[in-house]
Design an enzyme around this catalytic site. Sequence first.
Site, PDB file in Angstrom:
ATOM      1  CG  HIS A 117      -2.096   0.890   1.111  1.00 44.26           C
ATOM      2  ND1 HIS A 117      -2.121   2.189   1.542  1.00 44.26           N
ATOM      3  CD2 HIS A 117      -3.315   0.652   0.607  1.00 44.26           C
ATOM      4  CE1 HIS A 117      -3.312   2.717   1.340  1.00 44.26           C
ATOM      5  NE2 HIS A 117      -4.052   1.795   0.780  1.00 44.26           N
ATOM      6  CB  ILE A 156      -0.530   6.126   0.956  1.00 42.17           C
ATOM      7  CG1 ILE A 156       0.013   6.972  -0.191  1.00 42.17           C
ATOM      8  CG2 ILE A 156      -1.647   6.855   1.687  1.00 42.17           C
ATOM      9  CD1 ILE A 156      -0.971   7.174  -1.325  1.00 42.17           C
ATOM     10  N   GLY A 166      -6.033   4.450   5.050  1.00 43.19           N
ATOM     11  CA  GLY A 166      -7.061   5.244   5.745  1.00 43.19           C
ATOM     12  C   GLY A 166      -7.711   4.489   6.885  1.00 43.19           C
ATOM     13  CB  VAL A 167      -8.985   1.012   7.244  1.00 44.38           C
ATOM     14  CG1 VAL A 167      -7.756   0.183   6.943  1.00 44.38           C
ATOM     15  CG2 VAL A 167      -9.909   0.321   8.207  1.00 44.38           C
ATOM     16  CD  GLU A 176      -8.240  -0.062  15.325  1.00 41.69           C
ATOM     17  OE1 GLU A 176      -8.030  -0.494  16.479  1.00 41.69           O
ATOM     18  OE2 GLU A 176      -9.381  -0.042  14.799  1.00 41.69           O
TER      19      GLU A 176
END
Length: 138
Positions: free
Chosen positions: A47, A53, A56-57, A61
Amino acid sequence: MDIKEIMTKLNHRYPFLLVDRIVEREPDKWIKGYKNITFNEPYFNGHFPENPIFPGVLIIESMAQIGGLMFSEKEKGFLVGVDKTKFIHFVRPGDQLVTEATKIKEFGQYAKVEVKGSVDGKVVAKAEVTYYFENVEE
């Protein structure tokens, strides 16, 4: 709170312990902490290898873990909702994701918190997070 104390409050462990330090806190009202983003974390292999990057998840979290530590005197807290989420800028290796969280309200065994993540003073993400706490006396 340093990492040793954080680990007594959260059940998460590598690679899902996404808090490095809590720098300020007023229990049940607000908290500020951070996660250092390092290139050797496993998700950067995919990723994305040529343009890493922080997912986003995992931003959510990390912010949720820090927000939950505002209530560390309560037992067994769980993330049960994420609303009004916005990702504004990318988070990359070498960044320090600073989260500030403020309680919006508590209702029964639930609490709703506003979380805001920033890098170098620039907001990168924000959301409202809802927690459920077991063993809370009403």
